[in-house]
Design an enzyme around this catalytic site. Sequence first.
Site, PDB file in Angstrom:
ATOM      1  N   ALA A  15       0.317   1.616  -5.502  1.00 34.08           N
ATOM      2  CA  ALA A  15       0.847   0.461  -4.778  1.00 34.08           C
ATOM      3  C   ALA A  15       1.884  -0.251  -5.628  1.00 34.08           C
ATOM      4  O   ALA A  15       1.944  -0.075  -6.850  1.00 34.08           O
ATOM      5  CB  ALA A  15      -0.279  -0.515  -4.414  1.00 34.08           C
ATOM      6  N   TYR A  16       2.677  -1.066  -4.972  1.00 34.17           N
ATOM      7  CA  TYR A  16       3.559  -2.025  -5.640  1.00 34.17           C
ATOM      8  C   TYR A  16       2.707  -3.265  -5.896  1.00 34.17           C
ATOM      9  O   TYR A  16       2.245  -3.905  -4.958  1.00 34.17           O
ATOM     10  CB  TYR A  16       4.744  -2.347  -4.737  1.00 34.17           C
ATOM     11  CG  TYR A  16       5.761  -3.316  -5.315  1.00 34.17           C
ATOM     12  CD1 TYR A  16       7.023  -2.877  -5.682  1.00 34.17           C
ATOM     13  CD2 TYR A  16       5.466  -4.670  -5.467  1.00 34.17           C
ATOM     14  CE1 TYR A  16       7.970  -3.760  -6.198  1.00 34.17           C
ATOM     15  CE2 TYR A  16       6.396  -5.551  -5.992  1.00 34.17           C
ATOM     16  CZ  TYR A  16       7.651  -5.094  -6.347  1.00 34.17           C
ATOM     17  OH  TYR A  16       8.578  -5.968  -6.862  1.00 34.17           O
ATOM     18  N   THR A  17       2.487  -3.605  -7.166  1.00 31.52           N
ATOM     19  CA  THR A  17       1.539  -4.668  -7.493  1.00 31.52           C
ATOM     20  C   THR A  17       2.158  -5.850  -8.231  1.00 31.52           C
ATOM     21  O   THR A  17       1.424  -6.748  -8.668  1.00 31.52           O
ATOM     22  CB  THR A  17       0.391  -4.108  -8.347  1.00 31.52           C
ATOM     23  OG1 THR A  17       0.932  -3.509  -9.537  1.00 31.52           O
ATOM     24  CG2 THR A  17      -0.401  -3.060  -7.571  1.00 31.52           C
ATOM     25  N   TRP A  69      -9.495  -9.287  -8.020  1.00 30.51           N
ATOM     26  CA  TRP A  69      -9.582  -9.628  -9.448  1.00 30.51           C
ATOM     27  C   TRP A  69      -9.977  -8.399 -10.274  1.00 30.51           C
ATOM     28  O   TRP A  69     -10.951  -8.408 -11.023  1.00 30.51           O
ATOM     29  CB  TRP A  69     -10.577 -10.763  -9.663  1.00 30.51           C
ATOM     30  CG  TRP A  69     -10.167 -12.090  -9.086  1.00 30.51           C
ATOM     31  CD1 TRP A  69      -9.308 -12.313  -8.048  1.00 30.51           C
ATOM     32  CD2 TRP A  69     -10.607 -13.383  -9.520  1.00 30.51           C
ATOM     33  NE1 TRP A  69      -9.190 -13.657  -7.800  1.00 30.51           N
ATOM     34  CE2 TRP A  69      -9.971 -14.340  -8.697  1.00 30.51           C
ATOM     35  CE3 TRP A  69     -11.481 -13.825 -10.512  1.00 30.51           C
ATOM     36  CZ2 TRP A  69     -10.172 -15.717  -8.841  1.00 30.51           C
ATOM     37  CZ3 TRP A  69     -11.693 -15.195 -10.647  1.00 30.51           C
ATOM     38  CH2 TRP A  69     -11.036 -16.127  -9.825  1.00 30.51           C
ATOM     39  N   GLY A  90      -2.707   4.049 -12.675  1.00 27.78           N
ATOM     40  CA  GLY A  90      -3.367   2.835 -12.219  1.00 27.78           C
ATOM     41  C   GLY A  90      -4.809   2.742 -12.706  1.00 27.78           C
ATOM     42  O   GLY A  90      -5.437   3.735 -13.098  1.00 27.78           O
ATOM     43  N   GLN A  91      -5.337   1.521 -12.669  1.00 27.71           N
ATOM     44  CA  GLN A  91      -6.697   1.295 -13.159  1.00 27.71           C
ATOM     45  C   GLN A  91      -7.731   2.099 -12.381  1.00 27.71           C
ATOM     46  O   GLN A  91      -8.656   2.671 -12.965  1.00 27.71           O
ATOM     47  CB  GLN A  91      -7.036  -0.195 -13.071  1.00 27.71           C
ATOM     48  CG  GLN A  91      -6.180  -1.092 -13.951  1.00 27.71           C
ATOM     49  CD  GLN A  91      -6.650  -2.531 -13.897  1.00 27.71           C
ATOM     50  OE1 GLN A  91      -7.629  -2.898 -14.549  1.00 27.71           O
ATOM     51  NE2 GLN A  91      -5.959  -3.353 -13.119  1.00 27.71           N
ATOM     52  N   TYR A 132       4.003  -9.778  -1.333  1.00 33.05           N
ATOM     53  CA  TYR A 132       3.028  -8.760  -1.728  1.00 33.05           C
ATOM     54  C   TYR A 132       1.862  -8.718  -0.746  1.00 33.05           C
ATOM     55  O   TYR A 132       1.474  -7.641  -0.263  1.00 33.05           O
ATOM     56  CB  TYR A 132       2.523  -9.041  -3.139  1.00 33.05           C
ATOM     57  CG  TYR A 132       1.275  -8.265  -3.502  1.00 33.05           C
ATOM     58  CD1 TYR A 132       1.342  -6.908  -3.774  1.00 33.05           C
ATOM     59  CD2 TYR A 132       0.029  -8.898  -3.561  1.00 33.05           C
ATOM     60  CE1 TYR A 132       0.196  -6.192  -4.094  1.00 33.05           C
ATOM     61  CE2 TYR A 132      -1.111  -8.193  -3.886  1.00 33.05           C
ATOM     62  CZ  TYR A 132      -1.030  -6.839  -4.160  1.00 33.05           C
ATOM     63  OH  TYR A 132      -2.174  -6.131  -4.462  1.00 33.05           O
ATOM     64  N   LYS A 151       0.761  -5.637   1.838  1.00 37.18           N
ATOM     65  CA  LYS A 151      -0.535  -4.971   1.791  1.00 37.18           C
ATOM     66  C   LYS A 151      -1.254  -5.047   3.136  1.00 37.18           C
ATOM     67  O   LYS A 151      -1.914  -4.083   3.546  1.00 37.18           O
ATOM     68  CB  LYS A 151      -1.400  -5.581   0.684  1.00 37.18           C
ATOM     69  CG  LYS A 151      -0.941  -5.256  -0.724  1.00 37.18           C
ATOM     70  CD  LYS A 151      -1.019  -3.759  -1.031  1.00 37.18           C
ATOM     71  CE  LYS A 151      -2.433  -3.277  -1.161  1.00 37.18           C
ATOM     72  NZ  LYS A 151      -2.499  -1.817  -1.506  1.00 37.18           N
TER      73      LYS A 151
END
Length: 298
Positions: A61-63, A151, A10-11, A126, A130
């Site tokens: 996470a599921y994104t 964002w 992930g980022q 989603y 969350k």
Amino acid sequence: MRLVVTGREGQVARSLIERSRGRADVEVVTVGRPALFLEDPATVLPALQAAAPDMVVSAAAYTAVDKAEDEPDLAFAINAAGAGHVAAAAAVLGVPVIHLSTDYVLGGPKKGPHDETGATLPCGVYAASKLAGEEAMARANPRHVILRTAWVYSPFGKNFVRTMLKLANERDTLTVVSDQWGSPTSALDIADAILIAATAMHEGCGRDVHGLYHFAGTGETNWSGFARHILATSRKYGGPYAEVSDITTADYPTKANRPHDSRLSSAWFAGAFGWTAPHWRESSEVVVARLLNSEPLL
């Protein structure tokens, strides 16, 4: 301090690894598949226990926002129940947890900048998953910091900045939504915020900083304004450029609704931890320049 981060690709996980390099006081370790499946509670405690954390960062996470509309059970298993399992495992191990959440939980007609006291109104599966994850996290481990952000972009993975640069290589004009507003946030800045919060939680300093915070890049824009800045910056550094044409949300229908106003106030975070993210224009210019110099636009 040993930070154990859920998720490897992930980022935020990749940004944390980068931002911690060269620091003698922090070690970042990532855990993910096949050792850790958030949808499989039996894997969570053993995976975290083996990593021996001083603190857990719940970043996985599921994104897939639109796909979640067709996979609600999986989205909730990962984002809601999974977050709760991570928090519970951290509690068993006697360590705090920092959990990443999203502007999507806000929804509704209220205009930003949103602070932490505002009502939540998730606008899809989603978002609902969350929000349920925030609640599960808070129930399972009182030593938590929940960071809602928005964002997110970075030099890593799939994100809006990389998409705009890629499309500018292929087209002369890009159509981008202009009636959704938010606070673009670099994952590198999120990593810095996590390291600052983790240090404060680890050292204590006689203050209780646990709770919910909003954290986002300083300033605000809409998606088309963000796109114009990305592409103008790209042109400045000799990269691809395209004109941007404004469209409305109605012109670009998606399976899941998006918040129309995701602007976040980070004042509480700044007050608690003494740091504010740079302006989104500054941080995004850093990422664009870096991508043009060193990163393939895949």
